[in-house]
Design an enzyme around this catalytic site. Structure first.
Site, PDB file in Angstrom:
ATOM      1  N   ASP A 265      33.074  39.787  35.343  1.00  0.00           N
ATOM      2  CA  ASP A 265      34.059  40.676  35.929  1.00  0.00           C
ATOM      3  C   ASP A 265      33.340  41.933  36.402  1.00  0.00           C
ATOM      4  OD1 ASP A 265      36.755  41.516  36.536  1.00  0.00           O
ATOM      5  OD2 ASP A 265      36.582  42.890  34.844  1.00  0.00           O
TER       6      ASP A 265
ATOM      7  N   ASP B 137      35.146  45.479  37.566  1.00  0.00           N
ATOM      8  CA  ASP B 137      35.748  46.722  37.092  1.00  0.00           C
ATOM      9  C   ASP B 137      35.781  46.740  35.570  1.00  0.00           C
ATOM     10  OD1 ASP B 137      36.566  48.012  39.620  1.00  0.00           O
ATOM     11  OD2 ASP B 137      37.844  46.254  39.833  1.00  0.00           O
TER      12      ASP B 137
ATOM     13  N   ASP C 299      36.158  42.491  30.315  1.00  0.00           N
ATOM     14  CA  ASP C 299      36.638  43.584  29.472  1.00  0.00           C
ATOM     15  C   ASP C 299      38.121  43.478  29.173  1.00  0.00           C
ATOM     16  OD1 ASP C 299      37.276  44.237  32.248  1.00  0.00           O
ATOM     17  OD2 ASP C 299      37.912  46.189  31.469  1.00  0.00           O
TER      18      ASP C 299
END
Length: 343
Positions: free
Chosen positions: A26, A28, A225
Site C-alpha cells: 500500500d 498512503d 497500514d
C-alpha cells in the site's frame, strides 16, 4: 470456506524479503504520507529490492495515474515504473468493462486516474449526466473536487444508471493528519440516492484479481497500514500480510481486531521486511512470550510484564487479545499495556 482463527502473529525463519517473491505495498500510510516518504521506507525498500524481492505498489487511491504515482516514488528515491503500480481505478475499470459494451460512456466523478483507466479498457469518460452515460464511476478526486460533481452522479443514478466506486476508504492519511477519503464521498451519494455501488478496491476480490493479473506474483506478501482494506484484502485473497504502524491503525484497534483483520505479521515500519519475524510462544494459561515481554488476558484488561522492543510487546499483546477474543474480537482494556510500549 472455513479457516482457522489466527490467535497470534506468525514467526518467520528467513527475512520476509526472502520468504516472499513479491511485496504488494500500500502507499498512503506505508510508503508515504502527504507526499513525503515515511521514515525508513526508502532504504528498506531498496534493500528488499536488492535482495531479489519484487516491489509492487497497490493503492486504493484512484486519483493519480500509475505513471504519476511511479514518478512520485522515483522522486522520493524509490525507482519505480508505471507497470509496478496497481490502482483501484484499474480494478474498477476492468469491472465496468466486463459488464458494459465496448465504447460505453461512463460518467466520471473523480480524477485523471479514473479517466485513463477507463480509456485503457475501451470506455469513454464523460463529465455530465446529460451525456447519456451507461454507468457512473466514483473515485477519490482530491480536496478540490467540486460539490456539484456529486450532484451529477445523483442525477444519473436516479435515472437507473449503474453506479461503481473505486473504493470505500472513509479516511486517507496526510501530512497534517487523517482526512476524508473516497468512502466519505461515496456516502454522500449513497445518502442522496439510496443506491448501492459495486466496489472494486481493497478488500474486495476485483482489486486482488487485478493485482495478481498485473504482477504474476506466486507468493505475495500484502503490506499495509489498514485493517479493513489491506489486511482484510489479504485475508479474502488467502495470502499473508504485514501490518505496519505508520498509518491509520493504532495498537488498540489491532488488539480488538476480528479474525479477518488480523495480520500474519506486525512491525513498526517497513524495516520489518528485512528481518525474520520473532515467534510468539506460550499459551493463555502461562502467558504469551516474545523478546523480553510476557502478556496475559485478565478479567477486565490485558497485562504486560517485562521489557524489550515495542514490536515484541505488541506481538504478545496480540496473542493474548486474539486468543481471549476468539472470533468476536477482544474487548479487554489495553490502555495501560499499550502505554508501556509508547503506543
Amino acid at each position: 470456506m472455513s479457516r482457522s482463527v489466527r490467535t497470534r502473529p506468525a514467526g518467520s525463519g528467513p527475512d520476509l524479503s526472502e520468504a516472499y517473491d513479491t511485496a504488494l505495498l500500500d502507499l498512503d500510510g506505508v510508503v508515504y504520507a502527504g507526499g513525503n516518504a515515511i521514515a525508513h521506507a526508502v532504504e528498506s525498500l531498496a534493500a528488499a529490492r536488492d535482495g531479489g524481492m519484487r516491489l509492487a505498489y497497490v493503492t486504493n487511491n484512484a486519483l493519480r495515474t500509475p505513471g504519476a504515482v511511479a514518478a512520485h516514488l522515483t522522486e522520493l528515491g524509490i525507482p519505480t515504473g508505471a507497470e509496478d503500480v496497481i490502482t483501484s481505478a484499474q480494478a474498477v475499470a476492468r469491472l465496468i468493462a466486463e459488464q458494459l459494451a465496448p465504447g460505453a460512456r461512463v460518467l466520471v466523478i473523480g480524477g485523471e486516474g479514473l479517466r485513463v483507466a477507463l480509456r485503457e479498457r475501451g470506455l469513454e469518460p464523460v463529465e455530465s449526466a446529460e451525456d447519456d452515460p451507461a454507468a457512473v464511476v466514483q473515485g477519490f478526486g482530491g480536496p478540490e473536487l467540486p460539490w456539484g460533481r456529486f450532484a451529477e452522479a445523483c442525477y444519473a443514478i436516479a435515472r437507473g444508471v449503474p453506479w461503481y466506486a473505486s473504493n470505500t476508504d472513509l479516511t486517507i492519511p496526510g501530512a497534517r493528519g487523517i482526512a476524508p477519503g473516497n468512502g466519505a464521498a461515496v456516502e454522500v451519494v449513497r445518502i442522496a440516492t439510496g443506491a448501492e455501488p459495486q466496489v472494486a478496491g481493497k478488500p474486495l476480490p476485483p482489486m486482488h484479481r487485478e493485482t495478481i493479473l498485473r504482477t504474476g506474483a506466486r507468493r505475495p506478501l500484502v503490506v499495509g497500514d489498514r485493517l479493513d482494506t489491506d489486511i482484510e484484502g489479504a485475508f479474502n485473497g488467502e495470502v499473508d500480510s504485514l501490518l505496519v504502524l505508520t498509518g491509520v491503525t493504532d495498537g488498540a484497534q489491532l488488539l480488538a481486531a476480528p479474525p479477518q483483520h488480523r495480520p500474519t505479521y506486525v512491525d513498526a515500519d517497513l524495516r520489518g521486511l528485512l528481518t525474520g519475524q520473532p515467534e510468539v510462544t506460550g499459551d493463555a494459561e502461562g502467558g504469551f512470550r516474545c523478546g523480553g515481554w510476557t502478556a496475559t488476558a485478565g478479567g477486565e484488561r490485558l497485562e504486560l510484564d517485562g521489557d524489550g522492543a515495542a514490536p515484541d510487546g505488541l506481538r504478545v499483546l496480540c496473542a493474548a487479545a486474539w486468543t481471549a477474543g476468539g472470533e468476536q474480537g477482544c474487548g479487554l482494556d489495553s490502555g495501560k499495556a499499550l502505554a508501556r510500549l509508547g503506543l
